[in-house]
Design an enzyme around this catalytic site. Structure first.
Site, PDB file in Angstrom:
ATOM      1  N   GLN A  91      39.153  40.780  26.703  1.00  0.00           N
ATOM      2  CA  GLN A  91      39.245  39.441  25.844  1.00  0.00           C
ATOM      3  C   GLN A  91      40.550  38.811  25.402  1.00  0.00           C
ATOM      4  OE1 GLN A  91      36.993  37.943  21.463  1.00  0.00           O
ATOM      5  NE2 GLN A  91      36.358  39.844  22.533  1.00  0.00           N
ATOM      6  N   GLU A 119      38.700  45.419  19.966  1.00  0.00           N
ATOM      7  CA  GLU A 119      38.644  44.674  18.825  1.00  0.00           C
ATOM      8  C   GLU A 119      38.299  45.428  17.553  1.00  0.00           C
ATOM      9  OE1 GLU A 119      38.146  41.202  18.702  1.00  0.00           O
ATOM     10  OE2 GLU A 119      37.948  41.852  16.459  1.00  0.00           O
ATOM     11  N   ASP A 164      40.727  40.543  18.858  1.00  0.00           N
ATOM     12  CA  ASP A 164      41.102  40.008  20.227  1.00  0.00           C
ATOM     13  C   ASP A 164      41.521  38.571  20.238  1.00  0.00           C
ATOM     14  OD1 ASP A 164      40.375  42.587  21.622  1.00  0.00           O
ATOM     15  OD2 ASP A 164      38.406  42.076  21.853  1.00  0.00           O
ATOM     16  N   GLY A 205      39.413  32.939  -2.461  1.00  0.00           N
ATOM     17  CA  GLY A 205      40.339  31.925  -3.292  1.00  0.00           C
ATOM     18  C   GLY A 205      40.183  31.979  -4.566  1.00  0.00           C
ATOM     19  N   GLY A 206      40.724  30.950  -5.279  1.00  0.00           N
ATOM     20  CA  GLY A 206      40.876  30.501  -6.545  1.00  0.00           C
ATOM     21  C   GLY A 206      39.389  29.884  -7.051  1.00  0.00           C
TER      22      GLY A 206
HETATM   23  N1  CAO Z   1      45.719  46.264  41.308  1.00  0.00           N
HETATM   24  C1  CAO Z   1      45.878  47.554  40.985  1.00  0.00           C
HETATM   25  N2  CAO Z   1      45.880  48.303  39.792  1.00  0.00           N
HETATM   26  C2  CAO Z   1      45.761  47.517  38.886  1.00  0.00           C
HETATM   27  C3  CAO Z   1      45.529  45.975  38.892  1.00  0.00           C
HETATM   28  C4  CAO Z   1      45.465  45.652  40.310  1.00  0.00           C
HETATM   29  N3  CAO Z   1      45.392  44.010  40.244  1.00  0.00           N
HETATM   30  N4  CAO Z   1      45.328  45.590  37.708  1.00  0.00           N
HETATM   31  C5  CAO Z   1      45.387  46.595  37.038  1.00  0.00           C
HETATM   32  N5  CAO Z   1      45.467  47.646  37.356  1.00  0.00           N
HETATM   33  C6  CAO Z   1      45.840  48.990  37.028  1.00  0.00           C
HETATM   34  C7  CAO Z   1      46.805  49.334  35.928  1.00  0.00           C
HETATM   35  O1  CAO Z   1      48.017  49.284  36.735  1.00  0.00           O
HETATM   36  C8  CAO Z   1      46.593  50.459  35.419  1.00  0.00           C
HETATM   37  O2  CAO Z   1      46.725  51.616  36.227  1.00  0.00           O
HETATM   38  P1  CAO Z   1      47.742  53.050  35.586  1.00  0.00           P
HETATM   39  O3  CAO Z   1      46.978  53.192  34.390  1.00  0.00           O
HETATM   40  O4  CAO Z   1      47.402  53.917  36.835  1.00  0.00           O
HETATM   41  O5  CAO Z   1      48.971  52.617  35.545  1.00  0.00           O
HETATM   42  C9  CAO Z   1      45.149  50.363  35.138  1.00  0.00           C
HETATM   43  O6  CAO Z   1      44.476  49.383  36.253  1.00  0.00           O
HETATM   44  C10 CAO Z   1      44.178  50.198  34.014  1.00  0.00           C
HETATM   45  O7  CAO Z   1      44.920  49.301  33.069  1.00  0.00           O
HETATM   46  P2  CAO Z   1      44.428  49.726  31.436  1.00  0.00           P
HETATM   47  O8  CAO Z   1      44.977  51.146  31.133  1.00  0.00           O
HETATM   48  O9  CAO Z   1      45.114  48.397  30.852  1.00  0.00           O
HETATM   49  O10 CAO Z   1      42.917  49.345  31.663  1.00  0.00           O
HETATM   50  P3  CAO Z   1      41.958  50.490  30.709  1.00  0.00           P
HETATM   51  O11 CAO Z   1      40.386  49.727  31.045  1.00  0.00           O
HETATM   52  O12 CAO Z   1      41.865  51.784  30.850  1.00  0.00           O
HETATM   53  O13 CAO Z   1      42.057  49.990  29.126  1.00  0.00           O
HETATM   54  C11 CAO Z   1      42.390  48.677  27.454  1.00  0.00           C
HETATM   55  C12 CAO Z   1      41.677  48.795  28.741  1.00  0.00           C
HETATM   56  C13 CAO Z   1      41.838  47.086  26.865  1.00  0.00           C
HETATM   57  C14 CAO Z   1      42.048  49.538  26.089  1.00  0.00           C
HETATM   58  C15 CAO Z   1      43.833  48.572  27.572  1.00  0.00           C
HETATM   59  O14 CAO Z   1      44.070  47.575  28.394  1.00  0.00           O
HETATM   60  C16 CAO Z   1      44.717  48.159  26.210  1.00  0.00           C
HETATM   61  O15 CAO Z   1      44.684  49.095  25.271  1.00  0.00           O
HETATM   62  N6  CAO Z   1      45.370  46.920  26.407  1.00  0.00           N
HETATM   63  C17 CAO Z   1      46.047  46.507  25.171  1.00  0.00           C
HETATM   64  C18 CAO Z   1      45.155  46.128  24.138  1.00  0.00           C
HETATM   65  C19 CAO Z   1      44.332  45.128  24.286  1.00  0.00           C
HETATM   66  O16 CAO Z   1      44.505  44.015  24.812  1.00  0.00           O
HETATM   67  N7  CAO Z   1      43.015  45.330  23.810  1.00  0.00           N
HETATM   68  C20 CAO Z   1      42.034  44.288  23.718  1.00  0.00           C
HETATM   69  C21 CAO Z   1      41.287  44.174  24.844  1.00  0.00           C
HETATM   70  S1  CAO Z   1      39.916  43.062  24.719  1.00  0.00           S
HETATM   71  O17 CAO Z   1      38.865  43.684  23.798  1.00  0.00           O
END
Ligand code: CAO
Length: 425
Positions: free
Chosen positions: A17, A139, A168, A247-248
């Site tokens: 998001q 979030e 988010d 607020g106030g």
């Molecule tokens: N092709 C191949 N691999 C891909 C890819 C693609 N097109 N796109 C993503 N990947 C891979 C990444 O390289 C990563 O791999 P490695 O960990 O092996 O290097 C993997 O997918 C996953 O990425 P991620 O760790 O970001 O995904 P997740 O689902 O485990 O975590 C989230 C999700 C949101 C917790 C994390 O991305 C995060 O903390 N983001 C920053 C904060 C944020 O934006 N949070 C809000 C999200 S909205 O609620």
């Protein structure tokens, strides 16, 4: 008519998001947003909270309008080459991977700068540099760590998260502003830069008034809080203040006619000092206009519970819309508590394009929130979210200049198609 960000190419590496909110806004402002997704899978939200079998979810469609989708395996050699070309071609890269994921892909900030010194690299992370910088964050974690949860809810209840996605979508908004400012600065310097919007910081920015109150609390009780009128001593941190105005100008949520059966038959009512005399007349307490202890705002602070109880006796005789109709002409600020159903049906919001109906090839018609920013020279037409990989080969040819033969070779490289699909072809 041109669009504000026309000509700006965005390499959109976002998911879920926070990041997609940012890139959707950039797309609405006219940027060409190219969303990179994993072949065969795509953004995880495509398959989350599914309401129409086989179709992209509303979670995905409502955050990814006006974008193009390309599928590239970033861990495949050819995929990496395509990405390098995209980095060289685009103006902005937006990502919200977990900390370190982009580096592991081979796209560290240093590397990106080498490939394209004009690139603006914009990231959402849960936390800024420091002890939590490696954490994954969603979030509600940000709402809790940013000071929102501890200050939301009622005094005698647990901390509460709010329905507004301030962690988010709020951070996505902050990031979009940083990107637009960096584009403007690049006009002068010719250089790109790194833009970081941590979710904790974004939430705290939106909770700014609570940090204000924390410091006021050190000087004495918060007299505008209903806790003061209740005679309950304050602790050492800003308490949860229920529906007290932040607020106030004191305000509360009050029951309206029908509250017994309708969970949203309520109004927000603000006793703005300038409208106090009108408030007294409307609720049938004209004597309060001049009565000692009532006539001046500061004198009323320890009587707010009594005052709002009396106002509520009046609001309970009216519907929330009647309250609005009566109070508005008198400049008394009030607001009906609108349900999502009422908002979805609101003709005014539809007329301004803030609620839009969008058609989608696999899910049919659905409602979405259009662009909340209205610009006279940059109109927004909301178009549906892309299907997974819908524009892969269009972008390879049109944006990156690959020839038909090169595209045919890419198709068999595993860089853009999932392994199974290639075998079936
Ligand atoms: N092709 C191949 N691999 C891909 C890819 C693609 N097109 N796109 C993503 N990947 C891979 C990444 O390289 C990563 O791999 P490695 O960990 O092996 O290097 C993997 O997918 C996953 O990425 P991620 O760790 O970001 O995904 P997740 O689902 O485990 O975590 C989230 C999700 C949101 C917790 C994390 O991305 C995060 O903390 N983001 C920053 C904060 C944020 O934006 N949070 C809000 C999200 S909205 O609620």
């Amino acid at each position: 008519m041109t669009k504000a960000l026309e000509g700006v190419k965005v390499l959109d590496f976002t998911h879920v998001q926070s990041g997609p909110t940012c890139t959707q806004l950039l797309a609405w402002l006219g940027a060409d947003v190219i969303k990179v997704e994993r072949p065969g899978e795509g953004d995880a939200t495509r398959k989350q909270l599914v309401d129409v079998a086989g179709a992209d979810s509303l979670y995905f469609t409502m955050l990814n309008h006006n974008k193009r989708s390309i599928t590239i395996d970033t861990k495949n050699k050819t995929g990496k080459e395509i990405l390098e070309r995209l980095v060289k071609t685009c103006d902005v890269l937006v990502e919200n991977f977990a900390p370190g994921a982009l580096d592991r892909m081979g796209f560290s900030w240093e590397n990106i700068q080498k490939l394209n010194p004009r690139m603006i690299m914009a990231s959402v992370k849960g936390f800024g540099p420091g002890k939590y910088e490696d954490c994954k964050v969603y979030e509600n974690v940000a709402q809790c760590a940013g000071g929102s949860a501890s200050t939301t809810g009622f005094r005698d209840g647990p901390p509460l998260v709010t329905g507004a996605q301030i962690g988010d979508s709020g951070t996505g908004l902050h990031l979009a502003l940083g990107i637009v400012a960096a584009l403007l600065q690049r006009e002068r310097t010719g250089r790109g830069q790194k833009v970081l919007a941590p979710m904790q910081d974004g939430v705290l920015n939106l909770c700014r008034v609570k940090l204000r109150d924390q410091q006021r609390l050190e000087k004495g009780p918060l007299r505008e809080y209903s806790q003061f009128g209740d005679g309950v001593p304050f602790g050492n941190a800003v308490p949860r203040a229920g529906n007290d105005s932040g607020g106030g100008q004191p305000g509360r949520i009050l029951r309206c006619k029908g509250w017994e059966t309708d969970p949203n038959a309520y109004t927000y009512f603000i006793t703005q000092a300038a409208a106090w005399e009108h408030v007294c007349d409307v609720i049938g307490e004209p004597g309060w206009k001049t009565a000692p202890g009532f006539s001046k705002p500061a004198e009323r602070l320890d009587k707010l519970n009594l005052i709002f109880d009396r106002i509520e006796q009046w609001t309970m005789t009216k519907t929330k819309f009647e309250v609005m109709d009566i109070c508005n002409p008198l400049d008394i600020p009030v607001g009906p508590i609108l349900s999502m159903k009422e908002i979805a049906e609101d003709e005014g919001l539809r007329a301004t394009g803030t609620i839009v109906e969008v058609d989608h090839p696999t899910r049919g018609k659905y409602l979405s929130v259009g662009c909340p920013i209205k610009m006279s020279d940059s109109p927004v037409e909301v178009t549906r979210s892309p299907l997974l990989g819908e524009h892969t080969y269009e972008v390879l040819g049109q944006v990156l200049g690959y020839t038909a033969d090169e595209i045919a070779a890419i198709k068999t490289s595993g860089a853009t198609e999932p392994a199974k699909k290639m075998a079936a072809e």
